[in-house]
Design an enzyme around this catalytic site. Structure first.
Site, PDB file in Angstrom:
ATOM      1  N   VAL A 134      -6.920  -5.769   1.194  1.00 64.35           N
ATOM      2  CA  VAL A 134      -6.434  -4.413   0.879  1.00 64.35           C
ATOM      3  C   VAL A 134      -6.171  -3.675   2.184  1.00 64.35           C
ATOM      4  O   VAL A 134      -7.039  -3.593   3.044  1.00 64.35           O
ATOM      5  CB  VAL A 134      -7.482  -3.601   0.077  1.00 64.35           C
ATOM      6  N   LYS A 207      -4.614  -4.288  -5.518  1.00 65.43           N
ATOM      7  CA  LYS A 207      -5.415  -3.621  -4.484  1.00 65.43           C
ATOM      8  C   LYS A 207      -6.314  -2.561  -5.095  1.00 65.43           C
ATOM      9  O   LYS A 207      -7.464  -2.403  -4.687  1.00 65.43           O
ATOM     10  CB  LYS A 207      -4.484  -3.021  -3.432  1.00 65.43           C
TER      11      LYS A 207
END
Ligand SMILES: NC(=O)c1ccc[n+]([C@@H]2O[C@H](COP(=O)([O-])OP(=O)(O)OC[C@H]3O[C@@H](n4cnc5c(N)ncnc54)[C@H](OP(=O)(O)O)[C@@H]3O)[C@@H](O)[C@H]2O)c1
Length: 430
Positions: A134, A207
């Site tokens: 992420v 994410k």
């Protein structure tokens, strides 16, 4: 493992893997000093060993046989920078089962199987690091995992997909239609040949699943997250947004509510003064609110070989230090399955509608009546010059906060009115 050296098997030698290998091979002494053990790259798994590479890696390190890496007992850590769900999920499962630590940049695997892999790792007394999954080089996971541990996280809002942020920026600044901006992003290396994952909001959803899971220590699966991409946005929406004091961004948002959480990815009108409205180009930004710390903003390059390699190799050093101290010293996650995600219809939000109507008396009253019947209260109204030729007018309405189901019902009913040609845009206001 001998504590004097950490033997690493790398899966993938593409955009990220090349930069990871390069840093490990050309900066070995510095990395080893920081890690407190010698970091040795022992094997690199790729699909095609004969492919030309942008990094010089000794031929004997390369293999296309997964067992050479996964079943080699001398390898302590598997660093996976290949991507995709399978076979990488199985490879990582196999590595952890064999008592190897894992460092991965794979958001798909971590979003779909993160809690399972982390539990397996805890069972086997090894660890999974996934900082690069992420926000590329932005230190996010480690921030949650260590610096924000004292907090109850209340909300996380993010511009977490660089491609869409670049595309929306070009549409806003140059008035380009979406397809042109996407082509330009592809030429500039900010978008894949097939941009569906980014433009459709899938990448941001993976994410957000990871961020939501670690922020609240619950299982947030990508399928539970409401998702909408940026396909429907037109250049004219940016002009109205500016006039009303907003930017348009693809927002990934999660927020704690009693017993449940909100988790959604969609384009949104963001007030110009909000930090997320100011994220430029392909950058990412994550805005976190914790009960002790207040608001924290983390900004940086969310993708690219070098920033992502920074996160991967940083994880490797952190892991090596952790092993020296004993992995049990590292805080682990627990995931509560009882806390679910609120369905989008129950989420309370403001909205923006752009509507094409007949330019005649009574139309506004009809539109206003639908809103009133759905319990939606209007916050602002704009009508631009009507077209004399075809007797149509464009109206723009923003609303006060209302449950999303009512906003959608109003949209559907307004689209069905005789005097309405179409509801050309519907955007939530952040
Ligand atoms: N690129 C970024 O900016 C970025 C940012 C953040 C996170 N990530 C994540 O990092 C990971 C890698 O991304 P990337 O852009 O570096 O990908 P990439 O350039 O496509 O490289 C993928 C590499 O993995 C290898 N590979 C793929 N499938 C394989 C398999 N089944 N067995 C063995 N090797 C396999 C490929 O081998 P060959 O070279 O032989 O084909 C290639 O070297 C992905 O999870 C991605 O989401 C990337």
């Amino acid at each position: 493992m001998t504590q004097a050296a950490l033997h690493v098997g790398l899966i993938g030698l593409g955009t990220v893997g090349s930069r990871v290998a390069e840093r490990m091979l050309t900066w070995q002494a510095q990395l080893s000093r920081r890690a407190g053990v010698e970091l040795c790259l022992r094997k690199v798994l790729v699909r095609d060993v004969s492919k030309p590479r942008t990094v010089e890696v000794a031929r004997e390190l390369l293999t296309s046989e997964p067992a050479d890496l996964l079943d080699d007992p001398s390898i302590d850590v598997v660093v996976e920078v290949a991507g995709g769900d399978e076979p990488m999920h199985s490879y990582l499962h196999r590595a952890l089962s064999a008592g190897k630590h894992v460092v991965t940049a794979n958001k798909v695997v971590m979003a779909n199987h993160g809690p399972e892999l982390l539990s397996l790792a805890a069972e086997r007394n090894v660890d999974v690091y996934f900082e690069a999954a992420v926000g590329g080089g932005i230190p996010l996971i480690s921030t949650f995992r260590t610096d924000l541990q004292a907090n109850r996280i209340e909300r996380v809002s993010a511009v977490i997909n660089g491609t869409t942020n670049y595309v929306l920026g070009r549409m806003a600044g140059q008035g380009m239609p979406l397809e042109y901006a996407v082509h330009e992003a592809q030429d500039a290396g900010f978008a894949e040949a097939d941009p569906t994952d980014d433009i459709g909001g899938f990448d941001a959803t993976y994410k957000l699943a990871i961020l939501g899971s670690i922020a609240y220590e619950i299982t947030v699966h990508p399928r539970d997250i409401y998702r909408e991409g940026i396909e429907g946005i037109q250049p004219v929406d940016f002009r109205y947004a500016r006039e009303l004091g907003y930017a348009i961004k693809l927002i990934a948002h999660t927020q704690r509510h009693p017993g449940r959480v909100e988790a959604r990815v969609h384009p949104a009108m963001v007030p110009l003064e909000h930090p997320l409205a100011q994220v430029e180009g392909a950058n990412n930004a994550v805005w976190v609110e914790g009960d002790l710390v207040g608001q924290v903003l983390l900004v940086g390059q969310g993708a690219g070989g070098k920033p992502t390699a920074s996160a991967v190799v940083g994880d490797l050093i952190d892991l090596a230090r952790g092993i020296r101290r004993g992995v049990q010293a590292r805080p682990s996650f627990s995931f509560d399955d009882r806390i679910g995600v609120i369905p989008i219809g129950e989420v309370v939000t403001r909205a923006y509608y752009r509507i094409q109507v007949d330019d005649r008396a009574g139309v506004l009253a009809a539109v206003g009546q639908v809103f009133a019947e759905e319990g939606v209260s209007i916050s602002s109204f704009i009508q631009k010059d009507a077209s004399i030729q075809d007797k149509t007018a464009e109206i723009v309405i923003t609303t006060h906060p209302t449950a999303d189901a009512h906003l959608q019902k109003a949209r559907e009913r307004i689209a069905g009115l005789d005097a309405v040609h179409e509801v050309s845009s519907f955007l939530r206001v952040f």
